[in-house]
Design a protein around this motif. Structure first.
Motif, PDB file in Angstrom:
ATOM      1  N   PHE A   1       0.669  -1.182  -0.063  1.00  0.00           N
ATOM      2  CA  PHE A   1      -0.075   0.142  -0.122  1.00  0.00           C
ATOM      3  C   PHE A   1       1.001   1.308  -0.073  1.00  0.00           C
ATOM      4  O   PHE A   1       2.014   1.388   0.585  1.00  0.00           O
ATOM      5  CB  PHE A   1      -0.816   0.032   1.232  1.00  0.00           C
ATOM      6  CG  PHE A   1      -2.064  -0.892   1.254  1.00  0.00           C
ATOM      7  CD1 PHE A   1      -3.254  -0.498   0.582  1.00  0.00           C
ATOM      8  CD2 PHE A   1      -1.939  -2.010   1.870  1.00  0.00           C
ATOM      9  CE1 PHE A   1      -4.417  -1.442   0.481  1.00  0.00           C
ATOM     10  CE2 PHE A   1      -3.231  -2.763   2.080  1.00  0.00           C
ATOM     11  CZ  PHE A   1      -4.366  -2.675   1.256  1.00  0.00           C
TER      12      PHE A   1
ATOM     13  N   ILE B   1       8.314   1.457  -0.563  1.00  0.00           N
ATOM     14  CA  ILE B   1       8.040   2.370  -1.706  1.00  0.00           C
ATOM     15  C   ILE B   1       6.995   3.352  -1.531  1.00  0.00           C
ATOM     16  O   ILE B   1       5.860   2.944  -1.034  1.00  0.00           O
ATOM     17  CB  ILE B   1       7.730   1.565  -2.979  1.00  0.00           C
ATOM     18  CG1 ILE B   1       8.741   0.383  -3.464  1.00  0.00           C
ATOM     19  CG2 ILE B   1       7.474   2.622  -4.351  1.00  0.00           C
ATOM     20  CD1 ILE B   1      10.335   1.004  -3.550  1.00  0.00           C
TER      21      ILE B   1
ATOM     22  N   LEU C   1       5.446   5.059   0.765  1.00  0.00           N
ATOM     23  CA  LEU C   1       4.896   5.087   2.116  1.00  0.00           C
ATOM     24  C   LEU C   1       5.017   3.646   2.660  1.00  0.00           C
ATOM     25  O   LEU C   1       4.509   2.844   1.952  1.00  0.00           O
ATOM     26  CB  LEU C   1       3.592   5.725   2.359  1.00  0.00           C
ATOM     27  CG  LEU C   1       3.036   6.021   3.643  1.00  0.00           C
ATOM     28  CD1 LEU C   1       4.178   7.398   3.930  1.00  0.00           C
ATOM     29  CD2 LEU C   1       1.739   6.545   3.678  1.00  0.00           C
TER      30      LEU C   1
HETATM   31  K   LIG Z   1       4.368   0.805   0.281  1.00  0.00           K
END
Ligand SMILES: [K+]
Ligand SMILES: NC(=O)C1=CN([C@@H]2O[C@H](COP(=O)(O)OP(=O)(O)OC[C@H]3O[C@@H](n4cnc5c(N)ncnc54)[C@H](O)[C@@H]3O)[C@@H](O)[C@H]2O)[C@@H](O)CC1
Length: 503
Positions: free
Chosen positions: A131, A160, A162
């Protein structure tokens, strides 16, 4: 100037970028993925190392698939997983999925049925693309369990955009898990949760990865959250004029110290002098005068009768006043502080015991001159505004405090937050070596010095915090985090200032 945006704003920027650059969302994703890939390479030890890329089915997952594809093309040993939290995948995810299939790259699907079969070894690399900024509710249980497994493993984890599990603009529920990344590669602009201590402390570092989002669109989009980097600080800095004299740079007064606590005012004084003020006067206990003159011949001591404590002195001749370091909380000092607050007719700086006294005598709050700067560490902040449930609530409480009393609060933290009535400014400089007694005294001296030099209170606070952290970062080049002292920070102020003049 770096702005910090919410998910809706980021999606809007995305669209504006596609439109102005005449590119497809897939092309933007490809650009983002390639840049993230290059930033990841230094963390990879060899092409033989096992790299696990976990991809959700949204665009963060799409980034993950693209990174995995390029890593494999570069000859890395990659296993790619589709974490199927939903049956409907984004179209860019699907396009990337198709590219992998065409290249005959196996995609392992992870569902509630098999999530616990994933095996991660100590020396492996994890790439977390489950996510990103789109998460808006707690992750499904099996994804949380998978994330818990990441966190338990000793593998090096790269998130990646966040770390999966964090919400972009609100606190996550108590007990919810999120990826405790070794590094987060975040696209174009910093993300708020990375800057807040409660969860940010579990993210070892983040790097901002430019992806060429439309600058004009970033400029036009309004925000209340900023990240203060060198470009931002350079704009605030006022170079010294050729035809100037000491009067041009103001006369500052620092008020601090009690017997046994003289070091604080000495450090603040030296920091003030080293930050460019024209003249500095110091109100300290009489017994400390000799120390001041020996330590800092450039400063002038105020004549008064009290040997052990500070007392009130007329303020009319000063361009700025900083009060509080090491003053203690005796009744005489409380009375002197109350008088200082009433007599000051311009923004002043309040730190340390001045803040503690105000917390214990809340009636003093309304006497503080408008736009004054308060520089609490977390304990002092709690005493001033009361506790908070999470960092987002903390920001809300600081903001209402600032608005109610017309103040500026400098909430000291790893990413110190300067809060005005209108916005929050998160500082980018500094290091854990600065988390020591004396460091805050130096900051008080710097900000008081800038206030005297006719910076607005907000700019003095933002620039002061930036310079303080930057000086700490320069000092660290010759020290270690353990050995760094407040004096080292003062000694590096010259190098820090030179960055601002370097255009
Ligand atoms: K992520
Ligand atoms: N403008 C940008 O900054 C760019 C963003 N890109 C990537 O796109 C990401 C955002 O993508 P998305 O908006 O698809 O969002 P995510 O991939 O973060 O999340 C996927 C989707 O899952 C759904 N969802 C949210 N919470 C859920 C839950 N608890 N359980 C199940 N489903 C849930 C939402 O509909 C969300 O959109 C960014 O983080 C970044 O990685 C990049 O591809 C390049 C450009």
């Amino acid at each position: 100037m770096m702005k910090i945006f919410d998910a809706e704003q980021l999606a809007k920027l995305d669209q504006l970028t596609l439109h102005s650059q005449h590119i497809s969302s897939w092309e933007l994703m490809e650009r983002a993925a390639k840049n993230a890939l290059h930033a990841s390479l230094p963390f990879l030890k060899s092409k033989q190392q096992n790299i696990h890329v976990f991809c959700g089915v949204g665009n963060n997952g799409g980034d993950g698939l693209a990174i995995a594809f390029h890593l494999i093309k570069h000859g890395y040993n990659v296993k790619v997983y589709k974490v199927e939290f939903s049956k409907s995948a984004s179209s860019d995810f699907q396009q990337n999925e198709k590219r992998l299939a065409e290249a005959e790259i196996l995609l392992h699907t992870i569902t509630i049925a098999n999530f616990n079969e994933v095996i991660i070894a100590e020396n492996d690399i994890l790439i977390d693309a489950i996510f990103g900024v789109g998460l808006n509710r707690r992750m499904p249980d099996f994804v949380e369990a998978l994330v818990a497994q990441f966190n338990k493993s000793k593998a090096f984890c790269i998130s990646i955009d966040l770390p999966s599990g964090l919400f972009l603009n609100e606190a996550i529920p108590h007990g919810a898990s999120f990826v405790k990344a070794d590094v987060c590669l975040t696209f174009q602009l910093p993300k708020l949760p990375l800057l807040l201590p409660e969860n940010g402390k579990y993210i070892q570092q983040f790097q901002i990865i430019p992806i060429g989002l439309a600058q004009e669109a970033i400029k036009n989009e309004e925000t209340q959250h900023y990240f203060v980097d060198a470009d931002f600080a350079k704009v605030l800095y006022k170079p010294r004029a050729k035809f100037s004299h000491k009067g041009t740079y103001g006369h500052a007064l620092l008020v601090g110290g009690q017997v046994g606590m003289l070091g604080s005012i000495l450090l603040a004084s030296k920091a003030a002098i080293k930050s460019g003020v024209g003249k500095l006067s110091v109100m300290l206990p009489n017994s400390g005068k000799t120390n001041l003159h020996t330590y800092l011949p450039e400063a002038m001591a105020i004549n008064h009768t009290e040997n052990n404590y500070i007392s009130f002195t007329e303020l009319t001749i000063y361009d700025s006043v900083g009060i509080g370091v090491g003053i203690g909380k005796s009744a005489a000092v409380v009375a002197a502080l109350a008088k200082f607050l009433v007599e000051a007719n311009r923004p002043i700086l309040l730190d340390a015991d001045a803040l503690n006294i105000i917390s214990e005598h809340k009636n003093l709050l309304k006497s503080i001159p408008k736009d004054s700067i308060l520089t609490p560490h977390p304990g002092e902040l709690k005493r001033l505004i009361g506790g908070w449930q999470n960092d987002f609530e903390k920001l809300t409480k600081i903001k209402s405090f600032v608005q109610k009393y017309n103040l500026i609060v400098v909430a000291k933290e790893a990413y110190t937050c300067i809060c005005s009535a209108k916005a929050f400014y998160f500082n980018s400089t500094g290091n854990p070596g600065m988390a020591k007694a004396g460091s805050g005294d130096v900051l008080s001296g710097i900000i008081t010095s800038l206030l005297a030099q006719n910076y607005t209170a907000l700019n003095a606070a933002i620039l002061g915090v930036f310079l303080h952290g930057l000086a700490g970062d320069f000092a660290l080049k010759n020290e270690s985090e353990a050995s760094l002292t407040a004096s080292d920070i003062v000694d590096s102020l010259g190098t820090a200032f030179s960055i601002l003049t370097d255009r």
